[in-house]
Design a protein around this motif. Sequence first.
Motif, PDB file in Angstrom:
ATOM      1  N   ALA A   1      37.879  43.873  36.968  1.00 18.15           N
ATOM      2  CA  ALA A   1      37.857  43.886  35.505  1.00 18.15           C
ATOM      3  C   ALA A   1      37.838  42.492  34.887  1.00 18.15           C
ATOM      4  O   ALA A   1      37.308  42.299  33.805  1.00 18.15           O
ATOM      5  N   SER A   2      38.407  41.516  35.553  1.00 16.37           N
ATOM      6  CA  SER A   2      38.493  40.178  34.955  1.00 16.37           C
ATOM      7  C   SER A   2      37.424  39.220  35.458  1.00 16.37           C
ATOM      8  O   SER A   2      37.510  38.026  35.207  1.00 16.37           O
ATOM      9  N   ASN A   3      36.400  39.724  36.124  1.00 14.38           N
ATOM     10  CA  ASN A   3      35.335  38.863  36.628  1.00 14.38           C
ATOM     11  C   ASN A   3      34.414  38.490  35.468  1.00 14.38           C
ATOM     12  O   ASN A   3      33.678  39.329  34.956  1.00 14.38           O
ATOM     13  N   PRO A   4      34.412  37.209  35.055  1.00 13.94           N
ATOM     14  CA  PRO A   4      33.614  36.815  33.891  1.00 13.94           C
ATOM     15  C   PRO A   4      32.107  36.972  34.105  1.00 13.94           C
ATOM     16  O   PRO A   4      31.373  37.216  33.149  1.00 13.94           O
ATOM     17  N   VAL A   5      31.651  36.862  35.331  1.00 18.71           N
ATOM     18  CA  VAL A   5      30.223  37.049  35.608  1.00 18.71           C
ATOM     19  C   VAL A   5      29.826  38.488  35.310  1.00 18.71           C
ATOM     20  O   VAL A   5      28.779  38.748  34.689  1.00 18.71           O
ATOM     21  N   LEU A   6      30.665  39.433  35.714  1.00 20.04           N
ATOM     22  CA  LEU A   6      30.375  40.841  35.454  1.00 20.04           C
ATOM     23  C   LEU A   6      30.430  41.161  33.964  1.00 20.04           C
ATOM     24  O   LEU A   6      29.587  41.899  33.447  1.00 20.04           O
ATOM     25  N   VAL A   7      31.424  40.609  33.281  1.00 21.10           N
ATOM     26  CA  VAL A   7      31.550  40.853  31.841  1.00 21.10           C
ATOM     27  C   VAL A   7      30.319  40.313  31.122  1.00 21.10           C
ATOM     28  O   VAL A   7      29.723  40.994  30.287  1.00 21.10           O
ATOM     29  N   HIS A   8      29.926  39.087  31.468  1.00 24.10           N
ATOM     30  CA  HIS A   8      28.745  38.491  30.832  1.00 24.10           C
ATOM     31  C   HIS A   8      27.491  39.307  31.137  1.00 24.10           C
ATOM     32  O   HIS A   8      26.675  39.555  30.239  1.00 24.10           O
TER      33      HIS A   8
END
Length: 181
Positions: free
Chosen positions: A79-86
């Motif tokens: 959930a906190s992976n910034p690459v996935l969020v982006h």
Amino acid sequence: LARVGLLGQRSGERAWTKQALLGQTRLLLDAERAHGVPRYLQSPAHASELLLRLAREHFAAGEADLALGSLERALELEASNPVLVHAALAGAVAAGRFEAAEAFAARELASGSVGADAAALWVDIAQARLARGLAAGAATALESALAQDRDCLVAQALELDVLAELGAAGVLGQVYERIAT
């Protein structure tokens, strides 16, 4: 499965690549079937990376719903992976799924983003709202962005545009004063 995916990439057969990535992910996420898979590959990080690659394949094939589903699953794992969020935000915007983009940004904000990172997410929310014709909601999101990072130039510029669109002359004057000081 990895070799099938490679063969699919080399031959341009996206269906093979997608099936191989999906199979690898399912194998990693099903501990009972993961016998023979090295331990270092049996991690949420590796599974989410496979899901990100699968999402890219789905987007390339014009399958936005499947791509966003893969990214949702990856975010469940990390959930906190910034690459996935982006990737989820950018993919949702590119697919014209502005409500989904807003939801991805809101989820990241709820996880504790602050400062410039939070301001950028609030700007994403404002842009998603603008794309849906919700100028007043966009203005509220931009206020939140500037509360997190008063010097965010993107939020300042977008706020001026939104307030001008809303015809909020008095507030627009206050914004100009705030920027000048």
